[in-house]
Design an enzyme around this catalytic site. Structure first.
Site, PDB file in Angstrom:
ATOM      1  N   HIS A  86       0.320  -1.323   0.146  1.00  8.26           N
ATOM      2  CA  HIS A  86      -0.005  -0.076  -0.063  1.00  8.26           C
ATOM      3  C   HIS A  86       0.690   1.352   0.121  1.00  8.26           C
ATOM      4  O   HIS A  86       0.502   1.998  -0.752  1.00  8.26           O
ATOM      5  CB  HIS A  86      -1.096  -0.033   1.080  1.00  8.26           C
ATOM      6  CG  HIS A  86      -2.463  -1.042   1.099  1.00  8.26           C
ATOM      7  ND1 HIS A  86      -3.155  -0.968   1.922  1.00  8.26           N
ATOM      8  CD2 HIS A  86      -2.112  -1.851  -0.031  1.00  8.26           C
ATOM      9  CE1 HIS A  86      -3.731  -1.817   2.021  1.00  8.26           C
ATOM     10  NE2 HIS A  86      -3.383  -1.948   0.417  1.00  8.26           N
ATOM     11  N   TYR A  96      -9.578   4.174   2.447  1.00 15.17           N
ATOM     12  CA  TYR A  96     -10.216   2.831   3.653  1.00 15.17           C
ATOM     13  C   TYR A  96     -11.801   2.771   4.054  1.00 15.17           C
ATOM     14  O   TYR A  96     -12.542   2.598   3.370  1.00 15.17           O
ATOM     15  CB  TYR A  96      -9.189   2.825   5.542  1.00 15.17           C
ATOM     16  CG  TYR A  96      -8.427   2.122   4.435  1.00 15.17           C
ATOM     17  CD1 TYR A  96      -8.014   1.293   4.468  1.00 15.17           C
ATOM     18  CD2 TYR A  96      -6.910   2.812   4.480  1.00 15.17           C
ATOM     19  CE1 TYR A  96      -6.812  -0.337   4.962  1.00 15.17           C
ATOM     20  CE2 TYR A  96      -5.496   2.140   4.452  1.00 15.17           C
ATOM     21  CZ  TYR A  96      -5.807   1.155   4.541  1.00 15.17           C
ATOM     22  OH  TYR A  96      -4.254  -0.134   4.353  1.00 15.17           O
ATOM     23  N   GLU A 138       0.787   1.434   8.023  1.00 13.47           N
ATOM     24  CA  GLU A 138       1.434   2.661   6.761  1.00 13.47           C
ATOM     25  C   GLU A 138       2.024   4.142   7.102  1.00 13.47           C
ATOM     26  O   GLU A 138       2.692   4.023   6.105  1.00 13.47           O
ATOM     27  CB  GLU A 138       0.268   2.531   5.734  1.00 13.47           C
ATOM     28  CG  GLU A 138      -0.327   1.350   5.212  1.00 13.47           C
ATOM     29  CD  GLU A 138      -1.173   1.226   4.156  1.00 13.47           C
ATOM     30  OE1 GLU A 138      -2.255   1.695   4.127  1.00 13.47           O
ATOM     31  OE2 GLU A 138      -1.731   0.218   4.510  1.00 13.47           O
TER      32      GLU A 138
HETATM   33  C1  HEM Z   1      -8.409  -3.581   5.205  1.00  9.42           C
HETATM   34  C2  HEM Z   1      -8.249  -3.179   4.062  1.00  9.42           C
HETATM   35  C3  HEM Z   1      -7.701  -3.919   3.162  1.00  9.42           C
HETATM   36  C4  HEM Z   1      -7.230  -5.199   2.699  1.00  9.42           C
HETATM   37  C5  HEM Z   1      -7.110  -6.079   3.766  1.00  9.42           C
HETATM   38  C6  HEM Z   1      -6.128  -5.001   1.577  1.00  9.42           C
HETATM   39  C7  HEM Z   1      -5.535  -6.393   1.390  1.00  9.42           C
HETATM   40  C8  HEM Z   1      -4.301  -6.235   0.600  1.00  9.42           C
HETATM   41  C9  HEM Z   1      -4.146  -7.397   0.093  1.00  9.42           C
HETATM   42  C10 HEM Z   1      -4.072  -8.269   0.446  1.00  9.42           C
HETATM   43  C11 HEM Z   1      -2.952  -6.736  -0.979  1.00  9.42           C
HETATM   44  C12 HEM Z   1      -2.229  -7.603  -2.093  1.00  9.42           C
HETATM   45  C13 HEM Z   1      -0.825  -7.704  -1.249  1.00  9.42           C
HETATM   46  C14 HEM Z   1       0.656  -8.039  -2.420  1.00  9.42           C
HETATM   47  O1  HEM Z   1       0.080  -8.725  -3.415  1.00  9.42           O
HETATM   48  O2  HEM Z   1       1.441  -8.158  -1.601  1.00  9.42           O
HETATM   49  C15 HEM Z   1      -3.250  -5.728  -1.301  1.00  9.42           C
HETATM   50  C16 HEM Z   1      -3.267  -5.178  -2.710  1.00  9.42           C
HETATM   51  C17 HEM Z   1      -3.399  -3.608  -3.109  1.00  9.42           C
HETATM   52  N1  HEM Z   1      -4.222  -2.164  -2.547  1.00  9.42           N
HETATM   53 FE1  HEM Z   1      -5.354  -3.034  -0.141  1.00  9.42          FE
HETATM   54  N2  HEM Z   1      -6.426  -3.616   1.132  1.00  9.42           N
HETATM   55  C18 HEM Z   1      -6.884  -3.021   2.019  1.00  9.42           C
HETATM   56  C19 HEM Z   1      -7.049  -1.565   1.525  1.00  9.42           C
HETATM   57  C20 HEM Z   1      -7.062  -1.217   0.189  1.00  9.42           C
HETATM   58  C21 HEM Z   1      -7.101   0.405   0.068  1.00  9.42           C
HETATM   59  C22 HEM Z   1      -7.859   1.469   0.955  1.00  9.42           C
HETATM   60  C23 HEM Z   1      -6.870   0.469  -0.930  1.00  9.42           C
HETATM   61  C24 HEM Z   1      -6.464   2.175  -1.406  1.00  9.42           C
HETATM   62  C25 HEM Z   1      -7.523   2.070  -2.833  1.00  9.42           C
HETATM   63  C26 HEM Z   1      -5.828   0.121  -1.508  1.00  9.42           C
HETATM   64  C27 HEM Z   1      -5.161  -0.258  -2.750  1.00  9.42           C
HETATM   65  C28 HEM Z   1      -4.477  -1.503  -2.768  1.00  9.42           C
HETATM   66  C29 HEM Z   1      -3.705  -1.313  -3.765  1.00  9.42           C
HETATM   67  C30 HEM Z   1      -3.982  -0.719  -5.174  1.00  9.42           C
HETATM   68  C31 HEM Z   1      -3.453  -2.859  -4.212  1.00  9.42           C
HETATM   69  C32 HEM Z   1      -1.763  -3.122  -5.133  1.00  9.42           C
HETATM   70  C33 HEM Z   1      -2.801  -4.041  -6.069  1.00  9.42           C
HETATM   71  C34 HEM Z   1      -2.148  -4.589  -7.869  1.00  9.42           C
HETATM   72  O3  HEM Z   1      -1.063  -4.786  -7.460  1.00  9.42           O
HETATM   73  O4  HEM Z   1      -2.983  -4.141  -8.735  1.00  9.42           O
HETATM   74  N3  HEM Z   1      -6.055  -1.636  -0.349  1.00  9.42           N
HETATM   75  N4  HEM Z   1      -4.286  -5.279  -0.448  1.00  9.42           N
END
Ligand code: HEM
Length: 205
Positions: A86, A96, A138
């Site tokens: 993130h 969020y 973060e």
């Molecule tokens: C409790 C809330 C959240 C959880 C549990 C979560 C979980 C995750 C996980 C497991 C990944 C993959 C990590 C990896 O591949 O190494 C990820 C990637 C990502 N998250 Fe979150 N996330 C959350 C909130 C958010 C929020 C608020 C945003 C903003 C819009 C966001 C944007 C992203 C983006 C852009 C990626 C990379 C995706 C990609 O590679 O295409 N996430 N998140």
């Protein structure tokens, strides 16, 4: 606010449903989130949507969280990994709220009446708690990045084919403001020959 005992029990009881329907929930979540908020398409990798990597990663994270709701200290490296991903994309605390809104709506769409008002409230509280953990982590990473917490334009100064599989891209900031760059990590090297401090990023071509 911490979950009540009753809410923690509801979350644990919903683990089997999450296991069965988690991927479907997160698939719908991403589809609706990105359709209604097209600007987010700039930070989500579309191939990770296409190959379902991202919906599966999110479903696995939410599932792991629900399983560990009684002892969040066991989340350990998963939180570290997600927060680093993130922070590399400058995710901000206010984002969020929108993610939580679409995640709960997708749960409702898939689970229907099985998502009772009490269970919905329990998941709202649980999501808020997980969001707080990630936001704090973060925030620490952004402070470590010397206050550089937004996108900055770089140009490719040169491109070198290191082998048939590896290409080095030498990057330098376009603003020439001499603002320091964050410390580099494995896979990134500081180029001592550049006029400004810059990185070399190795990308598997
Ligand atoms: C409790 C809330 C959240 C959880 C549990 C979560 C979980 C995750 C996980 C497991 C990944 C993959 C990590 C990896 O591949 O190494 C990820 C990637 C990502 N998250 Fe979150 N996330 C959350 C909130 C958010 C929020 C608020 C945003 C903003 C819009 C966001 C944007 C992203 C983006 C852009 C990626 C990379 C995706 C990609 O590679 O295409 N996430 N998140």
């Amino acid at each position: 606010m911490p979950l009540t005992q009753q809410q923690a029990k509801l979350i644990k009881d919903s683990v089997p449903a999450l296991k069965a329907h988690g991927n479907e929930v997160t698939k719908i979540f991403y589809s609706n989130l990105l359709a209604d908020n097209p600007s987010l398409k700039e930070i989500f990798n579309t191939s990770n949507q296409f190959n379902q990597h991202q919906p599966r990663a999110l479903a696995a994270a939410v599932y792991a969280y629900a399983c560990r709701i009684d002892d969040l200290s066991t989340l350990g490296s998963a939180v570290e990994l997600i927060a680093n991903k993130h922070a590399s994309l400058y995710i901000q605390p206010e984002q969020y709220d929108v993610v939580g809104k679409y995640l709960l709506a997708a749960m409702k769409e898939v689970l229907g009446d099985a998502l009772t008002p009490d269970l919905l409230e329990a998941w709202r509280a649980a999501y808020g708690q997980l969001a707080d953990i990630l936001i704090k982590k973060e925030d620490g990473l952004y402070k470590h990045a010397h206050g550089w917490t937004d996108w900055r334009d770089f140009r490719i100064k040169k491109k070198v084919m290191e082998s048939e599989e590896i290409t080095s891209f030498y990057l330098e900031p376009v603003d020439e403001s001499f603002k320091p760059l964050p410390p580099f990590l494995p896979g990134q090297v500081c180029d001592p020959h550049c006029r400004q401090e810059s990185w070399i990023v190795f990308i598997d071509s």
